[in-house]
Design an enzyme around this catalytic site. Structure first.
Site, short mmCIF file in Angstrom:
data_model
loop_
_atom_site.label_atom_id
_atom_site.label_comp_id
_atom_site.label_asym_id
_atom_site.label_seq_id
_atom_site.Cartn_x
_atom_site.Cartn_y
_atom_site.Cartn_z
CB CYS A 33 -0.99 -0.04 1.16
SG CYS A 33 -2.44 1.02 0.90
CG HIS A 72 -4.67 -3.35 2.85
ND1 HIS A 72 -3.51 -3.24 3.57
CD2 HIS A 72 -4.99 -2.11 2.40
CE1 HIS A 72 -3.13 -1.96 3.59
NE2 HIS A 72 -4.00 -1.27 2.88
CD GLU A 131 -2.67 -6.65 4.81
OE1 GLU A 131 -2.64 -5.43 5.09
OE2 GLU A 131 -2.59 -7.07 3.63
#
EC number: 2.3.1.46
Length: 316
Positions: free
Chosen positions: A142, A235, A237
């Site tokens: 990011c 993202h 995760e």
């Protein structure tokens, strides 16, 4: 083999309850192998939550991995107990003499600042340069990805007027590439950011390949041909509830935010949310550890051997 983390790290208990195989330091001393050395530079304010999310992704591998958490500076944190930072994190200045097989640099909530306005910009640039000589492969996430692309290649980030937030469908552009091996043709990934880099700017770099993208979210996954750099703008995760927590946090702060796209059932913020991206995220991190780290990292981990890496010399 699992990831190895400090005995008292809160993530150890959380992941154990999820039946995710992690190994404490006490048990790891009996393993007679050379484990992978992976550092995580955690730039997120709530470090404990981010630790659990990333460790969950790294745990789905047959390799044993020693994890070391790093932070840029010794400033106090408003979101993470000082005792946690003192016990489980090392300052970059204290480890910059070391070498690692892999490094993960997280995002940071700094999208609305120019890079030079970031208080630790000079230091993060030191980390970027250090990693080029002392880490086999680095994954930038990011804000970390955009900052590294700017530092290494001068790619300029643009800002949306409204935050990109939601779960988006992505296309795998190179299914035979090692990093995307096993990916479905399309897959979901959460995004939460203001910044973006034009696809044409990625394409201007002969050294970088785009591996996956989204019609709405843009370029998602890109990597250097020598496998030393991986750039991730989403993202994978994230927990199922992370976007919801961010949304209500922003609402409480009075920010003019929209409901995350393709996330809440019928766009009702009080509805339940489901994780539809974890299998992709787990495979991505596993592929990175295997093909970009383990397969090319030298057995003797020092700067001279890392800089002599030839990606064609795989372990098989």
């Amino acid at each position: 083999m699992p990831i190895k983390i400090p005995n008292e790290l809160p993530a150890l208990t959380i992941l154990d309850q999820e039946n995710i195989f992690v190994m404490s330091e006490r048990r790891a001393v009996d393993q007679d192998i050379r484990p992978m050395q992976v550092a995580i530079l955690n730039l997120m304010p709530n470090k404990i939550e981010t630790e659990v999310q990333i460790l969950r992704m790294l745990a789905n591998t047959p390799l044993q991995i020693n994890i070391e958490f790093i932070r840029i500076h010794a400033n106090e944190s408003r979101n993470t107990p000082q005792a946690h930072l003192d016990n489980f994190y090392r300052l970059f200045d204290d480890i910059k003499h070391k070498q690692y097989d892999g490094l993960i640099i997280t995002g940071a909530p700094l999208a609305l600042l120019d890079y030079q306005q970031v208080t630790f910009w000079d230091k993060i640039c030191q980390v970027f340069d250090w990693a080029e000589k002392n880490v086999t492969s680095t994954m930038f996430s990011c804000w970390g990805a955009h900052a590294a692309l700017y530092h290494h290649y001068g790619l300029k980030r643009h800002l949306r007027t409204q935050k990109l937030s939601g779960v988006y469908r992505h296309r795998c552009l190179q299914p035979n590439a090692e990093l995307t091996r096993g990916f479905d043709e399309t897959f979901n990934v959460p995004h939460s950011r203001f910044g973006y880099i034009d696809k044409s700017d990625y394409l201007s770099l002969k050294h970088i390949e785009i591996l996956a993208e989204s019609e709405q979210a843009g370029v998602y996954l890109a990597a250097s041909k020598d496998k030393r750099q991986v750039y991730l703008t989403g993202h994978p995760e994230y927990d199922a509830t992370t976007l919801s927590e961010e949304y209500f946090r922003d609402i409480a702060a009075g920010a003019p935010v929209a409901i995350p796209d393709n996330y809440f059932t019928n766009d009702q913020p009080d509805s339940a949310t489901a994780n539809t991206w974890r299998s992709h995220g787990s495979l991505l991190f596993t592929n990175w550890l295997n093909y970009y780290v383990y397969q090319i990292t030298p057995y003797q981990l020092d700067a001279d051997h890392i800089n002599a890496i030839n990606p064609g010399d795989a372990r098989g």
